[in-house]
Design a protein around this motif. Structure first.
Motif, mmCIF file in Angstrom:
data_model
loop_
_atom_site.group_PDB
_atom_site.id
_atom_site.type_symbol
_atom_site.label_atom_id
_atom_site.label_comp_id
_atom_site.label_asym_id
_atom_site.label_seq_id
_atom_site.Cartn_x
_atom_site.Cartn_y
_atom_site.Cartn_z
ATOM 1 N N HIS A 176 50.708 9.534 43.129
ATOM 2 C CA HIS A 176 50.094 9.958 41.875
ATOM 3 C C HIS A 176 50.585 9.039 40.757
ATOM 4 C CE1 HIS A 176 48.060 12.702 39.169
ATOM 5 N NE2 HIS A 176 49.157 12.726 38.397
ATOM 6 N N TYR A 177 49.644 8.529 39.938
ATOM 7 C CA TYR A 177 49.975 7.585 38.872
ATOM 8 C C TYR A 177 49.756 8.251 37.527
ATOM 9 C CZ TYR A 177 49.793 4.081 42.556
ATOM 10 O OH TYR A 177 50.014 3.358 43.698
ATOM 11 N N VAL A 178 50.685 8.030 36.618
ATOM 12 C CA VAL A 178 50.619 8.551 35.258
ATOM 13 C C VAL A 178 50.775 7.382 34.298
ATOM 14 C CG1 VAL A 178 51.637 10.113 33.553
ATOM 15 C CG2 VAL A 178 51.568 10.768 35.977
ATOM 16 N N TRP A 179 49.869 7.247 33.297
ATOM 17 C CA TRP A 179 49.868 6.138 32.327
ATOM 18 C C TRP A 179 50.272 6.688 30.967
ATOM 19 C CZ3 TRP A 179 48.919 1.415 34.425
ATOM 20 C CH2 TRP A 179 48.322 1.413 35.691
ATOM 21 N N GLN A 180 51.271 6.038 30.355
ATOM 22 C CA GLN A 180 51.853 6.569 29.117
ATOM 23 C C GLN A 180 51.912 5.485 28.051
ATOM 24 O OE1 GLN A 180 55.623 7.928 30.679
ATOM 25 N NE2 GLN A 180 54.883 10.057 30.815
ATOM 26 N N HIS A 181 51.818 5.927 26.762
ATOM 27 C CA HIS A 181 51.851 5.052 25.584
ATOM 28 C C HIS A 181 52.876 5.617 24.627
ATOM 29 C CE1 HIS A 181 49.765 3.589 21.663
ATOM 30 N NE2 HIS A 181 50.731 2.765 22.043
ATOM 31 N N GLN A 182 53.795 4.778 24.178
ATOM 32 C CA GLN A 182 54.855 5.228 23.278
ATOM 33 C C GLN A 182 54.336 5.295 21.847
ATOM 34 O OE1 GLN A 182 58.300 2.681 22.974
ATOM 35 N NE2 GLN A 182 59.677 4.418 22.628
ATOM 36 N N LEU A 183 54.593 6.434 21.223
ATOM 37 C CA LEU A 183 54.183 6.635 19.840
ATOM 38 C C LEU A 183 55.204 6.006 18.889
ATOM 39 C CD1 LEU A 183 53.015 10.351 20.125
ATOM 40 C CD2 LEU A 183 51.641 8.270 20.308
ATOM 41 N N TYR A 184 54.869 6.058 17.588
ATOM 42 C CA TYR A 184 55.758 5.447 16.600
ATOM 43 C C TYR A 184 57.074 6.207 16.478
ATOM 44 C CZ TYR A 184 51.811 2.599 15.160
ATOM 45 O OH TYR A 184 50.769 1.719 15.140
ATOM 46 N N TYR A 212 53.861 0.326 26.651
ATOM 47 C CA TYR A 212 53.170 1.035 27.721
ATOM 48 C C TYR A 212 54.055 1.033 28.959
ATOM 49 C CZ TYR A 212 48.816 1.040 25.050
ATOM 50 O OH TYR A 212 47.857 1.259 24.091
ATOM 51 N N ARG A 213 53.879 2.201 29.760
ATOM 52 C CA ARG A 213 54.556 2.255 31.042
ATOM 53 C C ARG A 213 53.714 3.099 31.998
ATOM 54 N NH1 ARG A 213 59.813 6.246 30.107
ATOM 55 N NH2 ARG A 213 58.632 8.228 30.046
ATOM 56 N N CYS A 214 54.012 2.977 33.293
ATOM 57 C CA CYS A 214 53.351 3.802 34.301
ATOM 58 C C CYS A 214 54.396 4.466 35.173
ATOM 59 C CB CYS A 214 52.385 2.968 35.140
ATOM 60 S SG CYS A 214 53.183 1.812 36.271
ATOM 61 N N ALA A 215 54.053 5.686 35.691
ATOM 62 C CA ALA A 215 54.928 6.421 36.603
ATOM 63 C C ALA A 215 54.176 6.657 37.897
ATOM 64 C CB ALA A 215 55.374 7.732 35.977
ATOM 65 N N ALA A 216 54.877 6.524 39.029
ATOM 66 C CA ALA A 216 54.288 6.735 40.348
ATOM 67 C C ALA A 216 55.168 7.712 41.124
ATOM 68 C CB ALA A 216 54.162 5.420 41.099
ATOM 69 N N GLY A 217 54.551 8.700 41.797
ATOM 70 C CA GLY A 217 55.324 9.697 42.537
ATOM 71 C C GLY A 217 54.595 10.136 43.792
ATOM 72 N N ASN A 218 55.388 10.560 44.796
ATOM 73 C CA ASN A 218 54.860 11.161 46.018
ATOM 74 C C ASN A 218 55.721 12.357 46.361
ATOM 75 O OD1 ASN A 218 57.173 10.012 46.969
ATOM 76 N ND2 ASN A 218 56.195 8.647 48.441
ATOM 77 N N LEU A 228 56.235 -2.065 28.848
ATOM 78 C CA LEU A 228 55.663 -3.389 28.601
ATOM 79 C C LEU A 228 54.912 -3.340 27.286
ATOM 80 C CD1 LEU A 228 55.277 -6.218 29.802
ATOM 81 C CD2 LEU A 228 53.154 -5.396 30.838
ATOM 82 N N TRP A 229 55.136 -4.379 26.473
ATOM 83 C CA TRP A 229 54.542 -4.413 25.127
ATOM 84 C C TRP A 229 53.126 -4.981 25.207
ATOM 85 C CZ3 TRP A 229 55.524 -2.486 20.466
ATOM 86 C CH2 TRP A 229 54.863 -3.021 19.364
#
Length: 824
Positions: A176-184, A212-218, A228-229
């Motif tokens: 399962h992949y989760v895509w995240q964006h860091q706020l100010y 930005y970053r991504c998370a992967a889990g099983n 990553l900027w």
């Protein structure tokens, strides 16, 4: 089955293997086998325990079946003598037996251990055996490795589309992949998630810039990537320019001279814009703010701010105008110039550079020259303006002063300048010269000085004129086209004079002179021919001499030239009657014409000297390498008529020599003794009457002759003579040596004859050859050339024994021919 796996000779009860889905099957003691299925989940590189019942069996066997195959491979067994680990166990990882059990532990689980493990357990083996089959289904799971985020473009341009990829190296699916964006505020927010590792972001905008970053889990674990900027690039937008201090005018901003001025530029851009300031399209500064500490008049113009995005290679610009109010620098500049064909004066006043333009006013201060002027006329106010026109031709006195006054709103004081008019001193000067290439004749006329400058022009014959020029004028004529004896007049006109002044040039062709037109010399002497240029106004070209063949003379071994601009002398060396007699020509020219003069050179021969007679030619020794000559001159010697003699000799023949150089061929010998040239020795003393010739070849016969000379005139040679041998019949040394040699040779000869006579029976042929019949010996007398006795060789005196009569010629023998006979 057990015997097959372990290759043992045990015999077990025949059973039917049944795979049941139930957890366990209880059997009675009738010999039925109990089967049990167990599912175990393990993680790669982690520890896992595989159980084989709760109690320790008497015998047990562990085997492994790889998925997709039916082969059962033993990995461990214990038949009552302790566990034995098989080599196959290395494939499923490091195995250990748990104490007091048949369970095994794999400390570091490999991925290859995924499959079916079977434990065959035997209880009460001595009484009533009970057999258990434990089927352990081991599922090896891989934990999710730490993902890393990959972007198609980490610095995309605004409005473009990018993709992101969350990459993991290991992990058991599903993931399962989760895509995240860091706020100010530093927190991460999820903007999308799912089972795919790729996402696309279309029409990206500048607000999406950030981390930005991504998370992967099983089922095993979950990991997050490093952030990553994402840097969304855009711009630059149209710059905004602020000018301080400022005053807005219709034409833009305005500022007073010497004030500080600051110009700032701002344009939205990512990355930050680079700013370049241009002044009138010329770069002056790099940076967002351009400061002028003290603005000057030269700073008036257009100022452009250029904003550049170096990453996107885009730019935008904006331009503002700044006008600087300033007075003209310095003072006005005054001048005057002729007008209306040098009959009037034009006054010029310039005070440029101010803004706005200054006001100009002229005043005239008259200085009284040769006339009385009223007091009211000493100063006149002329019209206002930078340029005014005044009539002249005698109305304005010489050395008059004019003043220009300048007024400017930004200047408190009045500025002024002066100019004065006067006639050039002296008179016009005329002269002529020729260009280096001798293509043109230049007539120059000048009348230097004066204000304004005088107008100068040329008038000449045949339309050879030139229009007016200021201060000086040059009339250019092609070389050779000037009119000889005709005047060329230069006129000079000044606005303060009623009449023009003039000067005049009259041009003439050159004239050549010489000291003697006919020169007579004796052959062999040096003679000098002179050529002089009579002084005239126009300079002439270099004087050139031509010899009797019409060829231009240069410095050589035959000729020597001495020249200046006014004369040229030609020296003919070592004169010869045939070569040097004739007409010599001296020539020169100038821009008007040319001139030449002829000089006749007569070269005479010296008289023929009297004849000479060779009265004696004698060898002075038996070596025959030196000859003494003596001669006399016909007639009375005191009368003279000769300067020396030529003593000459040549080869006639060569005497035969037994020990000559054998390297000389017959052909070379014939050429050597063939016709020869006369070799000459020069005697320059007319009083000598004898001479010794040395270095002769003893085997050669020579002829000698004497020829009188008178300077270069050669007389008639005398009759050739062959030198006479030195007469001397007494040779004691030679005779003694010959007698000694004969005695020395006779002794062995006698001994040889005695030996032959005594042994004539054993050597009859040798005896017959030496003592043959008298008839055959008297019939033929054989003489060999080797029988000749030659005293001395290659230059020494020779004495031939048994030589033929004087009239007989002896031929020199050849090596390849048979002996020749000669008659006495």
């Amino acid at each position: 089955m057990v015997a097959q796996v372990l290759e043992l000779e045990f015999v077990f009860l025949s059973t039917s293997l049944l795979v049941l889905t139930t957890c366990a099957l209880q059997i009675n003691h009738t010999g039925e086998v109990v089967y049990q299925d167990i599912s175990v989940y393990g993680v790669v590189d982690k520890a896992v325990v595989l159980e084989c019942g709760s109690a320790l069996p008497d015998l047990y066997i562990w085997s492994f079946t790889k998925p997709g195959t039916d082969a059962i491979k033993a990995v461990l067994y214990d038949l009552g003598k302790g566990p034995r680990i098989q080599k196959l166990a290395k494939m499923v990882g490091p195995l250990t037996i748990l104490p007091n059990t048949a369970s095994i532990s794999i400390e570091k689980l490999p991925l290859a251990a995924h499959g079916l493990f079977t434990c065959q357990a035997f209880y009460d083996i001595e009484d009533e055996p009970i057999v258990y089959y434990y089927y352990v289904h081991l599922t090896v799971q891989v934990s999710v490795s730490k993902p890393y985020l990959l972007m198609s473009d980490a610095s995309p341009k605004e409005g473009s589309t990018i993709w992101m990829h969350c990459i993991i190296e290991n992990g058991t699916k599903p993931i399962h992949y989760v895509w995240q964006h860091q706020l100010y505020n530093g927190n991460f927010t999820t903007f999308t998630q799912g089972s795919t590792s790729f996402i696309n972001i279309a029409d990206i905008v500048r607000n999406q810039t950030g981390w930005y970053r991504c998370a992967a889990g099983n089922a095993v674990n979950s990991e997050s990537s490093e952030k990553l900027w994402l840097n969304v690039t855009f711009g630059p937008d149209v710059p905004q320019i602020n000018v301080t201090p400022y005053s807005i005018r219709d034409q833009g901003y305005s500022a007073l001279e010497t004030e500080p001025v600051s110009l700032s530029c701002q344009a939205q851009s990512n990355p930050t814009s680079q700013y370049i300031w241009f002044y009138n399209n010329s770069q002056v500064y790099t940076g967002p703010q351009y400061n002028i500490a003290k603005i000057l008049r030269v700073h008036t113009g257009d100022y452009t701010c250029l904003a550049q995005n170096s990453r996107l290679n885009t730019h935008s610009r904006k331009t503002v105008s700044i006008i600087v109010y300033y007075p003209p620098a310095g003072s006005p500049s005054c001048s005057l110039e002729p007008a209306q064909n040098h009959t009037s004066l034009r006054l010029l006043c310039s005070w440029s550079g101010g803004f706005p333009s200054p006001t100009i006013r002229w005043t005239w201060d008259i200085i009284k020259v040769e006339q009385e002027l009223e007091e009211t006329e000493l100063q006149r106010t002329l019209q206002t303006g930078a340029t005014i026109l005044l009539p002249s031709e005698g109305l304005i006195p010489n050395n008059s002063l004019f003043t220009c006054n300048g007024v400017h709103p930004a200047r408190k004081q009045l500025a002024e300048c002066n100019t004065r008019t006067y006639i050039p001193p002296g008179e016009p000067v005329c002269f002529a010269y020729v260009t280096n290439t001798q293509q043109y004749l230049m007539l120059s006329c000048s009348w230097d000085g004066g204000a304004p400058k005088a107008l100068v022009w040329w008038e000449g014959p045949g339309g050879q004129s030139k229009g007016g020029q200021e201060n000086s004028n040059i009339l250019v004529l092609r070389y050779g086209t000037a009119r000889s004896g005709k005047p060329y007049t230069c006129y000079a006109k000044h606005p303060l004079l009623m009449e023009a002044k003039s000067c005049r040039l009259t041009l003439e062709a050159p004239v050549l002179l010489t000291q003697r037109r006919i020169i007579s010399v004796y052959e062999g002497s040096d003679v000098q021919l002179t050529c002089n240029l009579r002084a005239n106004y126009l300079p002439a070209n270099e004087i050139t001499w031509f010899n009797n063949q019409g060829v231009d003379v240069r410095d050589t071994s035959k000729y020597m030239l001495l020249r200046t601009s006014a004369w040229a002398n030609l020296t003919v060396r070592d004169t010869d009657e045939m070569q040097d007699s004739g007409e010599y020509r001296c020539s020169t020219s100038n821009a008007v014409g040319g001139a030449e003069i002829n000089v006749t050179l007569v070269v005479k021969k010296y008289p023929t000297p009297p004849n000479a007679t060779l009265i004696r030619a004698t060898y002075n020794s038996r070596q025959r390498n030196e000859v003494e000559l003596e001669w006399e001159v016909d007639g009375v010697e005191e009368n003279g008529g000769w300067t020396g003699f030529h003593v000459e000799h040549r080869w006639v023949s060569e005497r035969p020599n037994r020990r000559r150089n054998t390297n000389i061929s017959q052909v070379q010998m014939e050429e050597r003794i063939g016709p020869q040239d006369w070799y000459r020795t020069i005697i320059q003393d007319p009083g000598i009457r004898s001479h010794t010739v040395r270095g002769l070849t003893p085997t050669v016969t020579y002829q000698f002759r004497i020829t009188p000379i008178n300077h270069r005139t050669i007389g008639h040679p005398s009759v050739p003579r062959t030198p006479v041998e030195l007469r001397d019949n007494v040779y004691p040394a030679v005779v003694g040596a010959a007698v000694g040699g004969m005695l020395f040779a006779a002794i062995p000869t006698v001994m040889l004859l005695v030996y032959i006579i005594r042994n004539r029976d054993s050597n009859p042929r040798l005896h017959a050859m030496l003592f043959g019949s008298q008839h055959s010996q008297s019939r033929e007398n054989i003489n060999f050339p080797e029988d000749e006795v030659v005293a001395g060789s290659d230059g020494g005196p020779e004495n031939t024994i048994g030589s033929p009569s004087p009239g007989t010629t002896m031929a020199e023998p050849k090596a390849s021919s048979s002996p020749t006979s000669s008659c006495p």
